[in-house]
Write a protein that holds these residues in place. Structure first.
Motif, PDB file in Angstrom:
ATOM      1  N   ARG A 146      30.311 -25.398 -12.618  1.00 47.31           N
ATOM      2  CA  ARG A 146      30.423 -26.472 -11.640  1.00 47.31           C
ATOM      3  C   ARG A 146      30.861 -25.928 -10.281  1.00 47.31           C
ATOM      4  N   ARG A 166      21.273 -28.674 -10.731  1.00 47.93           N
ATOM      5  CA  ARG A 166      21.003 -30.109 -10.649  1.00 47.93           C
ATOM      6  C   ARG A 166      21.577 -30.672  -9.350  1.00 47.93           C
ATOM      7  N   PRO A 167      20.808 -31.496  -8.635  1.00 46.49           N
ATOM      8  CA  PRO A 167      21.339 -32.112  -7.413  1.00 46.49           C
ATOM      9  C   PRO A 167      22.302 -33.248  -7.739  1.00 46.49           C
ATOM     10  N   PHE A 168      23.248 -33.480  -6.842  1.00 48.86           N
ATOM     11  CA  PHE A 168      24.173 -34.597  -6.994  1.00 48.86           C
ATOM     12  C   PHE A 168      24.554 -35.093  -5.604  1.00 48.86           C
ATOM     13  N   PRO A 169      25.035 -36.337  -5.491  1.00 48.16           N
ATOM     14  CA  PRO A 169      25.433 -36.881  -4.183  1.00 48.16           C
ATOM     15  C   PRO A 169      26.884 -36.557  -3.866  1.00 48.16           C
ATOM     16  N   ILE A 170      27.113 -35.665  -2.917  1.00 49.78           N
ATOM     17  CA  ILE A 170      28.477 -35.317  -2.545  1.00 49.78           C
ATOM     18  C   ILE A 170      29.021 -36.368  -1.584  1.00 49.78           C
ATOM     19  N   ASN A 185      33.983 -37.029  -6.794  1.00 53.09           N
ATOM     20  CA  ASN A 185      32.945 -36.200  -7.417  1.00 53.09           C
ATOM     21  C   ASN A 185      33.488 -35.422  -8.609  1.00 53.09           C
ATOM     22  N   THR A 240      23.571 -29.087  -4.456  1.00 55.00           N
ATOM     23  CA  THR A 240      23.129 -28.513  -5.716  1.00 55.00           C
ATOM     24  C   THR A 240      24.342 -28.105  -6.542  1.00 55.00           C
ATOM     25  N   GLY A 241      24.366 -28.560  -7.796  1.00 55.70           N
ATOM     26  CA  GLY A 241      25.528 -28.310  -8.638  1.00 55.70           C
ATOM     27  C   GLY A 241      25.210 -27.506  -9.879  1.00 55.70           C
ATOM     28  N   ARG A 271      22.935 -34.873  -0.512  1.00 55.82           N
ATOM     29  CA  ARG A 271      22.551 -34.168  -1.728  1.00 55.82           C
ATOM     30  C   ARG A 271      23.021 -32.722  -1.657  1.00 55.82           C
ATOM     31  N   GLN A 295      35.798 -35.960  -2.202  1.00 50.77           N
ATOM     32  CA  GLN A 295      35.189 -35.139  -3.247  1.00 50.77           C
ATOM     33  C   GLN A 295      36.001 -35.148  -4.541  1.00 50.77           C
ATOM     34  N   HIS A 348      30.665 -34.167 -11.346  1.00 49.88           N
ATOM     35  CA  HIS A 348      29.714 -33.436 -10.496  1.00 49.88           C
ATOM     36  C   HIS A 348      30.279 -32.088 -10.058  1.00 49.88           C
TER      37      HIS A 348
END
Length: 203
Positions: free
Chosen positions: A148, A62-66, A112, A57-58, A55, A109, A117
């Motif tokens: 972003r 907001r959190p996202f799965p990197i 992503n 922070t983006g 996890r 990534q 993300h």
């Protein structure tokens, strides 16, 4: 009340997103043989999945799965919880040291970026635990999340990654957000390619 000029608005944001999609799609196609090779090497070296999901922070906090290629042994933080990566980190595998030094662990990534993300260029994404700490300690730190996060960024190409000053990184991130241009993005991408295999703070 403080008014700040944020360069990434309207058509500029659309242009940046179009660049992200084009570059990330092309990179994934061109680099797919290398990705398959690295996945196979990771699986041969140690047990566990080839990809590492964490996890971060983006945009707008907001959190996202990197996504990354796994460079540490399984359960590396089981006893410590989240801790900052450091030089000669004992949690890193032998292959992982090479992947981190060359930044090859970050190739997934681009997925992503395609998912929205991340961007190719932007502030470096951090873990929620560290973001909460930095927001308390560093003025204007949260403002870097108005755009972003990126695979690479203005702070990174100026040597500010790894165990370097978060205050200085924040200054560079805010400069980028407030002074964005397509030419600046292209400069950062070019400088990233030039230093990808010789970044002294990549560990």
């Amino acid at each position: 009340i403080t008014m700040r000029d944020m360069a990434l608005r309207g058509w500029r944001r659309t242009l940046k997103r179009a660049l992200d999609i084009a570059v990330s799609a092309a990179a994934l196609v061109a680099l797919s043989p290398l990705l398959l090779l690295l996945i196979a090497l990771v699986k041969l070296e140690s047990r566990g999945p080839a990809f590492f999901v964490q996890r971060r922070t983006g945009l707008d906090m907001r959190p996202f799965p990197i996504l990354k290629i796994r460079s540490m042994r399984m359960g590396a933080e089981a006893a410590t919880g989240p801790i900052w990566a450091r030089r000669d980190d004992p949690r890193v595998t032998r292959l992982g040291r090479f992947l981190r030094r060359t930044n090859l662990d970050e190739l997934p990534q681009f997925i992503n970026v395609l998912l929205g993300h991340m961007s190719i260029v932007g502030p470096r994404p951090e873990r929620p635990e560290f973001v909460a700490q930095f927001r308390r300690e560093i003025p204007r730190y949260a403002e870097r999340h108005r755009e972003r996060v990126g695979i690479t960024g203005w702070a990174q190409v100026n040597g500010l990654r790894g165990n370097t000053s978060i205050e200085e990184r924040t200054k560079y991130d805010l400069y980028y957000i407030e002074n964005w241009s397509l030419l600046l993005d292209l400069e950062i991408i070019a400088r990233t390619l030039l230093r990808s295999f010789r970044d002294p703070n990549a560990y």
